[in-house]
Every structure is written in structure tokens, then in C-alpha cells.
Design an enzyme around this catalytic site. Sequence first.
Site, PDB file in Angstrom:
ATOM      1  N   GLY A 126       0.773  -1.232   0.000  1.00  0.00           N
ATOM      2  CA  GLY A 126       0.000   0.000   0.000  1.00  0.00           C
ATOM      3  C   GLY A 126       0.801   1.277   0.000  1.00  0.00           C
ATOM      4  N   GLY A 144       2.576   2.489  -2.569  1.00  0.00           N
ATOM      5  CA  GLY A 144       2.571   3.173  -3.862  1.00  0.00           C
ATOM      6  C   GLY A 144       3.606   2.690  -4.837  1.00  0.00           C
ATOM      7  N   THR A 151       3.335   0.305  -7.270  1.00  0.00           N
ATOM      8  CA  THR A 151       2.745   0.212  -8.611  1.00  0.00           C
ATOM      9  C   THR A 151       2.439   1.594  -9.167  1.00  0.00           C
ATOM     10  OG1 THR A 151       1.758  -1.910  -7.990  1.00  0.00           O
ATOM     11  CG2 THR A 151       0.880  -0.819  -9.943  1.00  0.00           C
ATOM     12  N   GLU A 190      -8.625  -1.060  31.274  1.00  0.00           N
ATOM     13  CA  GLU A 190      -8.244   0.057  30.406  1.00  0.00           C
ATOM     14  C   GLU A 190      -7.716   1.231  31.220  1.00  0.00           C
ATOM     15  OE1 GLU A 190      -8.014  -0.378  27.332  1.00  0.00           O
ATOM     16  OE2 GLU A 190      -9.082  -2.284  27.250  1.00  0.00           O
TER      17      GLU A 190
END
Length: 656
Positions: free
Chosen positions: A236, A238, A240, A457
Site C-alpha cells: 500500500g 505506492g 505500482t 483500560e
Amino acid sequence: MSKEKKNTPNKNIKTPKFNFYWIYGIVLVLFIGYQFFSAGTTSTKNLSQNEFKTILTDNDIKSVVIVNRDVAEIYIKPEASEKEKHKKNKTTFYTEKTPLYYYDFGDLQNFEKELETEKENNSLDFDVTNTEKTNILDQLFIYLPFIFLIGLWIYFMRRMSGGGSGGGGQIFSIGKSKAKLFDQDQKVKTSFKDVAGLEGAKEEVQEIVDFLKSPEKYTSLGGKIPKGALLVGPPGTGKTLLAKAVAGEAGVPFFSLSGSDFVEMFVGVGASRVRDLFKQAQQKSPSIIFIDEIDAIGRSRGKNNMTGGNDERENTLNQLLTEMDGFGTDTNVIVLAATNRADVLDKALMRAGRFDRQIYVDLPDLNERAEIFKVHLKPIKLDKDADIEFLSQQTPGFSGADIANLCNEAALIAARKGKKSVHHQDFLDAVDRIVGGLEKKNKIISSKEKETIAYHEAGHATASWMLEHAAPLVKVTIVPRGQSLGAAWYLPEERQIVQAEQMLDEMCATLAGRAAEKLMFNKISTGALNDLEKVMRQAKAMVTVYGLNDKIGNLTYYDSSGQSDYNFTKPYSEQTAQVIDKEISDLVESQYQRAIKILDDNKDKLITLAKHLLEKEVIFKNDLERIFGKRPFEKEDEQVIDKKENTSENSTETVE
């Protein structure tokens, strides 16, 4: 003086090609014709035994013709054919020379004996004859299944070879290249302006563009352009898109295909396609060949080849190596390839003279993310409150594809809420949706479980606030998202290197959720699985990879080349393995006890935070500042990150 005109073929007139679909049409016409012919020339009704005896005793039969010792054709007398029972069975093509009925009699001897008996007993005057008939269409339809199978085989061969409805010669194009060509007729419109960020990678490939535009500039000085460039980076980022931009900037033919396009079930097809690809590229030089996901055929040879099933892939790789090595200096053909698994590629493929350069396309930094946001936000109707700089700060670790997905998800959220434009909060909700999953407010959780999750949490939030190197907290929620029952979002610092103190603080903050359960309830739940997995991975890396442990020393058992066989054999002795196990256990346990001490020292604030979380379900950084005050290690002049409600990529989650 007039010149004699030569007879030249007109290129606009297309030569008709033989179409294999004509075969299917002819077979279909023959079948329909056979059925039509049969309807007009053979009997229209098959008589039952009782019907045959009725017609026989009524003396309506003119003659009986036994065909091929199998079936009897029944011819009716002209005067009898006018009877109502026979008249309704006549077809349009019925004549006196065609049988009106046929009768499947079974055993021939019994049938002939039955006919003789009836003639004698009832004084019937019909003739009985035997004949042999050969129907050409019947013989043809014997071979119809074979014709169908041959046609089916031709159809699949044409589909695999990529042929259309044209000539049958395309059956043999299965060994041809499947690369998609972009040339002057179908230009690549992508340019470097469409590629945001990637400044370092664009500088690397700019030289390739200059060479394709003006090769004499380099060749006149005796220089040679790299024959191949390998784009390496996470998915992802870039790779290509960058290759397309190179073709668009250079304005040369661009052959694009995937590594899997070489793979086929037939032996030798991959190597044949490689040869054809490079032949086409040389004919259209200067040109670019782009092979995406080259690891599909470029994996190291001779490893894990237990059954020999990879022979065809290796033959394809061998042909690729030969073609790349066979280029001359004047062919002006450049090979670009992309992969996110450069560690598994064959060494022969990576050597100088083939892929001379490796261009690393990394995840975008802060400024590059802002540029990528600007590109993907162009088609989106933004509200005035949208802050691109703030969004780029809240998305560390996002690739270009992640940012594109984030912008699209924000637009979908805004549309779902009926808004006329996309607001800043929509982007924040999109980050929550992508990182944490879909919010599940209707999930049934008991009050005891909810209290446990709240303290878990709150433990993460308390420890991260008190530890200097832990990532600053952004948001804590006990609303279930995806598979998690609660989550804490942080804004991690974008570091190039990580020190031991920083890793230890992160481990301590991660274990603080489990420590809070132990401190408050003297019980531990299974919800800390994700925390334990993360801490175990960090501790193992500190001991066996980064050499950050005193007992193991300055050693690493990590092989970045990927050529070692560590999956099957350990690179250390059993005594060292015992030391590694003990050091990992001691490292995790020490940080767990450290987390318990931090929470015990701030127990009142921990309880206050947990109760506030139970009441509000979601708390932000300003809530922690109100309860805990300023972080103990922060300087007065240190600027604190914007206190807006925000989210980030890294999170510590309580898993179901």
C-alpha cells in the site's frame, strides 16, 4: 511523368478469420434438422400393445415393415386413415408412403408368430416385410458426444489463451505474453504530480525517466543505465503507482503484468511467455517492463522443493534471468519490478546486471502523509473544520492505501449521517472504525465484566501517563469494537531507532491492564491475551534479535536475508535456549511487577479514572490531565499535543 501504381493490399479490409463457433452452429443446425426431419418422415406415435391389437383386429393395417429387426413401422390403409382415431394422429407431412405408427414389439420371433396367428384367425390382408435402414444422421449423432468434447476442449483452450471470438489460430497463443501494453494509443496518464510523498523514491527513478527521454546523454559518455530497478516496500505504499508514473513521465511503451501471469498449468508456458514479453519490448524500445509481485516467480530456487512441484516456476525464473542478462546496451529496455518480500527473492535475480538498484518505498512520514491527504481529499466535499495537518499527526504508520481508505470511510460516515459535507469528526470516527472495528453498543456485557474492562483500560491509561517513554494516551473506551471489549488509543512517537528504556516502558504500560485486574480484584481474566502476545513478542526481540540482554550479550539470532533454516533448526544450543527462556520470563515478570507498583502508588487516581470511564464509557486526554495533573517528566515549556478528541493507530486492546 506518371508512375505506375502498384497493387497494394488495403489495410482497412480485414481478412475474415475462421471461427470455431461455426462448428457449434453447424452441429446445432444438424440436430434441429434431424429432429425436424424425423418429425416428418417417421411415425408420430408409438403404439402400446393394446392399441396395436385393436388396430390389427380392425383390419386397418396395410402393411407392417420390420426395420433392423427392432421396431415395426405400421402403414394404414387409405380408407382406414380417414377414421377419426387415425386422422387425429396425422402430421402435416403425412403421406400414404410414410408410416402413421410404429410399434416396439420386443422379441422378433414372438411378434412374427403373433402376426401369423392373427392373419389366420381373423382373415387379415396385410403384408409383413423385413428391411435394413441406415440413417446418416443417426450415424452422425453417434459421434455427437465426441464432437461436443472436442468443441469444449477448444473453448477452454481459447479462454486460457485469452482468445476472443476470432480465429482458431489463437489456440496456440497460450505461450504468448499476457502483459497489458500502454503506448501512444493507450497512454499512461499518471505522472509524478499524482504521486504524493515518496520524494526519495521519485529521485531514484527520475534518472530512469531521463534516460528513456534522452539516452544519448548517458551513452555518449560511455555510461550505462541500470537494466532493472526493484521497488521494495510494505503493501500500500505506492510501488505500482510509482512505476506507472515513470511510464507516464517518460512517454514510452509500458508493459504491465503480474508475476502470477507467467504461471500456468502447462509445462514450459511460463518460460515461453517470458521470451515473448522481452521480444515485444525490444521491438518497441525504448520501453518499460513492469512486473508486479515478482516474488510469485522470483523466489529462491532449490529450497523446500520436496516434491519437485516448483520445477515449472524455477524454469520460468531461469528464463527471466537469461532474458535480463541478454540485453545489449542499445536496447533501451528497462525492467521495473515491485515486491514486499524482497527477502525471499533469488540472489541471482538481485545481482548487478539484472536488478542493479533496490528502491525502498517506505511508509510516509508526517509531511508525506499531509501531501497524500491532499491528493485523496480532492474529490471529497470538505467542511471548513477539517484539519489536514492534524489528521496527518493522528495517523502514524498509515500507508497511502490506508489514507485513501480513511478518506473514503469518512465520506461514507458523513453520508450515512445525512451531512452535506465531511466534517473533522467524521475523519476521527473513520480512524476508530478502521483501527478498532465497528462499534457494538448493543453487545450484552454484565456489570461485573464491564467493571473489569474499565479497570483494565484505566490501568493502561495510568501507567502510560506515568512512564516517560510510553506513548501518550489519546483516548480510552470500554465500548466494544470488533473483537475487542475495550481499547486505549495512543499517539506513538515516530522513531527511527528504539532504545531499551523505551521498549521496557511500552511493555510495562501494556502489562498494566492485567496488573490493574490483579491489584483491584486479586483475579486475572483472559481478556489480556492481546497484551501478553505483544509483550512476549517485544521481550523475545530484545533478547534474541536486538542484543539488549546482558546474559545473552551482543548476539542476534535474526537473519535478515531469509536464507537460513531457523524454522527447522535452532541457531543455538539447548543451554542457550534455557537461558533465553529464563531471560524472557524474567523480563516480562519484572515489568509486570513494575506496573503493579505504579498502579499501587496511584491507586486512588486509578479508581477515580475507572469510575469516570464506567460513567462516560469514553474518556480523552483532558480527563487524564484533570485527574492526574501534568505528566511528572514533562517540562514547563514543552508543548503538549492538541487536546482535541482524536485517535491513532497503535492501541492496547482487551480481546474477547
